[in-house]
Design an enzyme around this catalytic site. Structure first.
Site, short mmCIF file in Angstrom:
data_model
loop_
_atom_site.label_atom_id
_atom_site.label_comp_id
_atom_site.label_asym_id
_atom_site.label_seq_id
_atom_site.Cartn_x
_atom_site.Cartn_y
_atom_site.Cartn_z
N GLU B 59 32.91 15.07 -0.94
CA GLU B 59 32.98 13.81 -1.19
C GLU B 59 33.47 12.94 -0.10
OE1 GLU B 59 33.60 16.14 -3.49
OE2 GLU B 59 32.33 15.63 -4.96
N HIS B 128 36.23 15.78 -15.80
CA HIS B 128 35.08 15.23 -15.76
C HIS B 128 34.91 13.80 -16.27
CE1 HIS B 128 33.58 18.94 -14.31
NE2 HIS B 128 32.44 18.35 -13.49
#
Lengths: 323, 324
Positions: B59, B128
């Site tokens: 990321e 998540h």
């Protein structure tokens, strides 16, 4: 040696300029005239000037915090650097970057402090070059200390995966901040890591400007031909300490002496004298001229206008009315 | 002419239209070709693999790469699949992305759009599910938006892609997966940053509800109406810049302010708006400001516990009743 005498002299002058810039910075700090901390690259001038020498104006450079070498090499003037260093409104970053030099007209996008954040940015500029079908190359200049940042790996991975025109130029100066490289690395070289991503690499002497220049020239040509990334590791020695104020007690004096005997500026001068490109007198004159240029830049910098309160809130957003 | 689209179709259409309009726009991110949620599904067939670029799972580095592309003439749309994962990119986002233009004296604006999914309730547990918008509000130089309807999803995303400033778009998973539908014009339009919208009018209390929480607030409004309490619901749409005028014009009318977010309470979006209210707008208040937010605990995996964790209609009703 394929470097012409004229080119060698040009590179020599730039190396002199780099050293003079940094010595002047140190002197101003000692005299208490400025507070701007310096991370000097004394002894590494042949790397900084050698890696930027083969770049075209349209090529992109990401530099390091260590000294001004690569910025001078890419074409920044002492005047622009001092305007910025002194935080003046007329600086290329309008005095907001100071040590974080950026200059769009020279394709220098900026300088980060959290080291290695720009590793992937360099991959991104190269990605854009490829998508836009240009033959522009990005040169990412980095120290061996920063190559331990995690992002080094996905950055090399993406560069190889997408076959991007980027050169990773690793300046191994034996020190990672305030410790020896051997405290940070289980290996002598950084370069073989490139092989893990299928990136070709070379390890070269960082003291001889002809060697650093030509190695970079080969790497840049490889990238420009569309053959993907290339990594060059340049072996040198940081004669300066990590930052101004670091007494460097950790440095082995004998080793320092050995490297000082191969000072890159002295080596280049010897070559120029032997080839009768310059005389000793001309060299003295050149050095005085370079120092005068730097002194003039410092004077102009101090005399330039400071930014004002109106500038404080400028430049954050392109769109109006966000703040 | 307007058609009915769902939230995901609206996002997909915004990206496709902007990519047709401007060759410098491209998409990158993890699995954007297959697109596990579907926002970028099918785009690779029209635009090819170069402009719908799958990246390694990294990321921070892919954010840096997107920033580099934005420095060099492109307008990337970066997907950070889950907002939880965007924390891996916070060096790029908070230290560099928003500040780059300023620190280079305006030389390098970064026209980068980051899309990331927030929201719990999908039984995905702690890693998540988080709504981490408030982590971004301390970073200068960013624009932060959170659409709650297909119309806004498309219009805000188009504004983001066309903006020369970096924009983070928070997309709620319940809106993506839940298939919330709405009218979307066929003709080109954008939704400007910094313009809130009043979702429901009322005179008794102002409820500022971010993103998906607007739907919980609408449900709360129905229940409160039975007791003749009429709340006014404002969807800020932009977190930065915040439409203070719309919010406090409403508070001027109602005298009561409740801020609802799915993120956690401490230092959250509600804290920021409450601080504004207690400062510049104190004289408008007839009652203490109420914040509805998640507690300062991880999001538990158990469905029972997750439901207890989440702010919802009931917690909004309770907060309104405390001041009405």
């Amino acid at each position: 040696m394929s470097l012409s005498n004229a080119k060698l002299l040009e590179l020599y002058r730039k190396m002199l300029l780099v050293r003079s810039m940094e010595e002047t910075h140190g002197k101003l700090l000692q005299e208490g005239k400025i507070q701007l901390m310096g991370h000097f690259g004394t002894g590494q001038e042949a790397v900084a000037i050698g890696v930027t020498g083969p770049l075209r104006p349209e090529d992109i450079l990401f530099g390091t915090h260590r000294g001004v070498g690569e910025f001078i090499g890419k074409g920044m003037t002492p005047k622009d650097i001092w305007l910025e260093y002194l935080g003046k409104k007329a600086g290329p970053c309008r005095g907001k970057g100071t040590l974080h030099l950026a200059d769009r007209k020279l394709n220098i996008p900026g300088l980060v402090s959290s080291l290695g954040a720009d590793f992937s940015m360099a991959v991104g500029t190269a990605l854009a070059s490829k998508m836009r079908r240009t033959d522009q190359v990005t040169l990412y200049y980095v120290g061996e200390g920063t190559c331990n940042q995690a992002d080094a790996h996905p950055s090399m991975c993406m560069a190889a995966l997408w076959k991007l025109p980027v050169v990773f130029a690793v300046c191994t100066n034996q020190f990672c901040e305030l410790s020896y490289m051997c405290d940070h690395y289980p290996t002598d070289d950084v370069a073989p890591r490139a092989a893990g991503y299928g990136i070709p690499y070379e390890v070269v002497d960082g003291q001889d400007i002809a060697v650093t220049y030509e190695a970079t020239e080969r790497a840049v040509a490889h990238a420009r031909r569309g053959q993907g990334p290339f990594l060059v590791e340049y072996k040198t020695f940081r004669m300066a300490t990590h930052f101004t104020g670091d007494p460097g007690h950790y440095v082995n004096p004998e080793e320092r002496e050995q490297w000082a005997a191969r000072d890159p500026i002295d080596l280049c001068r010897k070559k120029l004298l032997e080839a009768a490109v310059i005389t000793a007198d001309a060299d003295q004159k050149l050095r005085a001229e370079v120092q005068a240029e730097v002194d003039g830049a410092v004077r102009e910098g101090f005399a330039a206008a400071d930014p004002t309160v109106e500038d404080l809130f400028e430049d954050l957003y392109s769109g109006k009315g966000v703040l | 002419m307007a058609r009915t689209l769902n939230f995901m179709q609206a996002i997909n259409e915004a990206i496709a239209e902007e990519m047709r309009r401007d060759p410098s726009v491209f998409v990158l991110g993890e699995d954007v070709r297959v697109s596990p949620f579907g926002q970028t599904a099918g785009l690779v067939e029209e635009f090819g693999e170069e402009r719908i670029l799958n990246t390694p799972i990294a990321e921070n580095a892919i954010t840096g790469a997107a920033m580099g592309a934005a420095m060099n003439g492109m307008r990337p749309i970066l997907e950070l699949m889950f907002c939880d994962f965007s924390m891996l990119a916070m060096d790029q986002i908070c230290n560099h992305l928003g500040q780059w233009r300023y620190i280079t004296g305006g030389q390098y604006p970064l026209p980068l759009t980051i899309r990331t999914a927030v929201g719990a309730g999908m039984r995905m547990a702690y890693g998540h599910s988080q709504s981490l918008e408030s982590q971004f509000i301390q970073a200068p130089g960013l624009i932060l938006v959170e659409p709650s309807t297909p119309y806004d999803a498309k219009g805000l995303l188009k504004s983001a892609i066309r903006s020369d400033d970096p924009v983070v778009v928070f997309e709620h998973k319940k809106l993506i997966f839940g298939g919330v539908e709405g009218e979307v014009p066929e003709e080109d339009y954008t939704v400007p940053f910094g313009q809130a919208v009043v979702r429901k009018q009322g005179q008794d209390a102002t409820v500022v509800a971010f993103g998906f929480m607007g739907y919980e607030a609408l449900n709360a409004a129905q229940e409160l109406a039975q007791d003749n309490i009429a709340i006014e619901i404002i969807d800020p749409r932009s977190i930065v810049p915040l439409d203070k005028d719309t919010i406090f014009e409403s508070v001027e009318k109602t005298g009561r302010l409740i801020i609802v977010e799915e993120g956690r309470l401490r230092g959250g979006l509600g804290a920021e708006i409450a601080a504004l209210a207690c400062g510049d707008y104190f004289s408008l208040l007839k009652a203490p400001v109420q914040r509805v937010a998640a507690p300062m605990i991880p999001i538990p995996g158990s469905p029972v516990l997750e439901d207890l964790y989440l702010p919802n209609k009931d917690s909004i009703v309770r907060a309104v009743r405390r001041v009405c």
